[in-house]
Design an enzyme around this catalytic site. Structure first.
Site, short mmCIF file in Angstrom:
data_model
loop_
_atom_site.label_atom_id
_atom_site.label_comp_id
_atom_site.label_asym_id
_atom_site.label_seq_id
_atom_site.Cartn_x
_atom_site.Cartn_y
_atom_site.Cartn_z
N CYS A 60 45.31 19.82 37.24
CA CYS A 60 46.15 19.04 38.15
C CYS A 60 46.54 19.86 39.37
O CYS A 60 47.71 20.24 39.54
CB CYS A 60 47.38 18.53 37.41
SG CYS A 60 46.90 17.49 36.05
N ARG A 71 30.90 44.30 40.48
CA ARG A 71 30.22 43.04 40.79
C ARG A 71 28.70 43.20 40.82
O ARG A 71 27.97 42.35 40.32
CB ARG A 71 30.69 42.59 42.18
CG ARG A 71 30.31 41.18 42.57
CD ARG A 71 30.69 40.90 44.03
NE ARG A 71 32.08 41.16 44.33
CZ ARG A 71 33.06 40.26 44.25
NH1 ARG A 71 32.79 39.03 43.91
NH2 ARG A 71 34.30 40.59 44.55
N TYR A 92 34.25 38.87 37.92
CA TYR A 92 35.50 38.24 38.34
C TYR A 92 35.51 36.74 37.99
O TYR A 92 36.01 35.93 38.75
CB TYR A 92 35.74 38.50 39.85
CG TYR A 92 35.66 39.97 40.19
CD1 TYR A 92 36.68 40.83 39.80
CD2 TYR A 92 34.54 40.51 40.82
CE1 TYR A 92 36.59 42.19 40.05
CE2 TYR A 92 34.44 41.87 41.08
CZ TYR A 92 35.47 42.71 40.69
OH TYR A 92 35.39 44.06 40.95
#
Ligand code: PLP
Length: 422
Positions: A344, A276, A373
């Site tokens: 949805c 990260r 990520y």
């Protein structure tokens, strides 16, 4: 210019206007800045100068081969957790001996493929995996260099879904059992035990948990050495956090000082597996407002990116800064807006009651800190295409993964001929 910043009222990725890329490729898309990636790598590497250290980029954070190759060109190895990541890393130019194979559930096939590629280090996470690796390696007439991933029972003080070092988390070997596992590893065929590994979680914004874990590991190194075991490698994992909202991050140099203070005199080769920290702030997700509506007293902007493209808000309640591509007037009016995707699912929400400037259909937004990520966790849920990824360097940009096409997506299904279609 090495940032995503406004120039003349428009957001740029390095020297390229975001609108130029969106006109070319459409929305949504991920955009990475090569200069930020390089900068992040350089800073990370220079913090550990003087230590016998290597960086194995945690490919899981962003596995696009352009990203892996960029780091490979700067000297990085790779930390992988699957056969796919291993193959990608090799395809991106990283040689087997610079690859660390992590992961809690490696299969016999994956272990064999990794041995075939000459994988430099297996981070073994259970006695069961140790036995399997011994069998596979001996059958192949090879020897696997291993370290044991230790679960130090330290709380990383991060989101519970990305905390990996507490007793009861599925990762690593229980601290108290490591010595026994090491005894066994020494006599097993095809196994060459060389050290320990630890990774207590991701997006850590405090250094205390690292210090706590490292001190426990240092104690274990002493204990194992006293028993006559060879401990020459230490893999300290990744975990350093980035800014998503208003996090105050510890300095890399303070982190490095902890490593030096705890391990500096122990004569160890140290591996870091940052993910990260190298890629997160180097990427954005660009999306267009499809519809505006009001319901239940709230205003919604329905954008064309969704939880299948960036799942972090849905999965971790993660905050991503959202900015319009056209610079808002300084001090201009803002009002609360829910920014949601078209999938949805009620959870397909990027921001709730976010204070945003006036927004219209057709406006472009960017979600910041989406380089880690993000694309790697995307799916085709709702039969949506995988979004493209673009890398920018100065005034150049290249599509490093095109939008996936519907024919491929739909063509993967096989309808059995025994299902009646009439
Ligand atoms: N190493 C291991 C074993 C991991 O599981 C992870 C991610 O969770 C990383 C490295 C990379 O972590 P980060 O992206 O937080 O640096």
């Amino acid at each position: 210019m090495t940032d995503f910043s406004y120039r003349g009222g428009k957001l740029f990725a390095e020297d390229v206007p975001i609108t130029e890329i969106s006109s070319f490729i459409g929305t949504p898309f991920y955009c990475y800045s090569a200069s930020i990636l390089e900068d992040n790598y350089r800073r990370f590497a220079s913090a550990f100068q003087g230590l016998n250290a290597e960086i194995c980029y945690a490919v899981k954070a962003n596995s696009n081969q352009a990203v892996i190759s960029l780091f490979a060109g700067m000297g990085a190895g790779a930390d992988v957790v699957s056969e796919g990541e291993l193959r990608r890393s090799v395809a991106a130019g990283i040689s087997g001996e610079k690859i660390v194979f992590s992961g809690v559930g490696k299969s016999a096939t994956e272990l064999a493929v990794a041995l075939e590629y000459g994988c430099g280090q297996f981070n073994v996470e259970s006695e069961s995996e140790l036995n399997l690796l011994s069998e596979v390696a001996s059958d192949m007439g090879k020897t696997a260099t291993i370290v044991f991933r230790v679960n130090p029972d330290v709380d990383a003080d991060t989101h519970h879904k990305i905390s990996t070092g507490r007793a009861g988390d599925k990762f690593g070997i229980q601290f108290e059992r490591v010595a026994e596992a090491y005894d066994r590893a020494r006599i097993l065929d095809g196994i060459d035990p060389r050290g320990l590994a630890v990774h207590i979680g991701s997006q850590l914004t405090r250094l205390d948990p690292f210090r706590g874990a490292f001190e426990k590991i240092a104690g274990l190194v002493r204990e194992l050495r006293a028993k006559g075991h060879v401990i020459e490698r230490l893999d300290l994992g990744g975990g350093l956090g980035i800014v998503y909202r208003d996090e105050i991050l510890p300095n890399l140099s303070d982190y490095a000082d902890i490593v030096r203070n705890v391990f500096g005199q122990m004569g160890l080769k140290i591996t870091f597996e940052p993910g990260r920290r190298l890629t997160g702030e180097a990427g954005i997700l660009v999306t267009e407002v499809l519809h505006m509506k009001e319901s239940g007293g709230r205003r919604f902007a329905i954008v064309d990116a969704a939880m299948n493209d960036l799942i972090r808000p849905t999965l971790y309640d993660a905050w991503h800064e959202i900015e319009p591509v056209v610079e808002p007037e300084n001090g201009g009016p803002v009002s609360p807006l829910d920014i949601v995707g078209p999938v949805c699912e009620t959870g397909d929400v990027f921001a709730v009651q976010r204070q945003m400037p006036e927004t219209r259909v057709g406006d472009l937004f960017v979600l910041r800190s989406a380089g880690a990520y993000g694309a790697v966790m995307s799916s085709t849920y709702n039969s949506r295409q995988l979004v493209p990824e673009v890398m920018v360097k100065g005034d150049l940009y290249t599509v490093i993964r095109p939008r996936s096409d519907f024919d491929t997506l739909i063509g993967m299904d096989i309808v059995p001929d025994w299902i009646a279609t009439e």
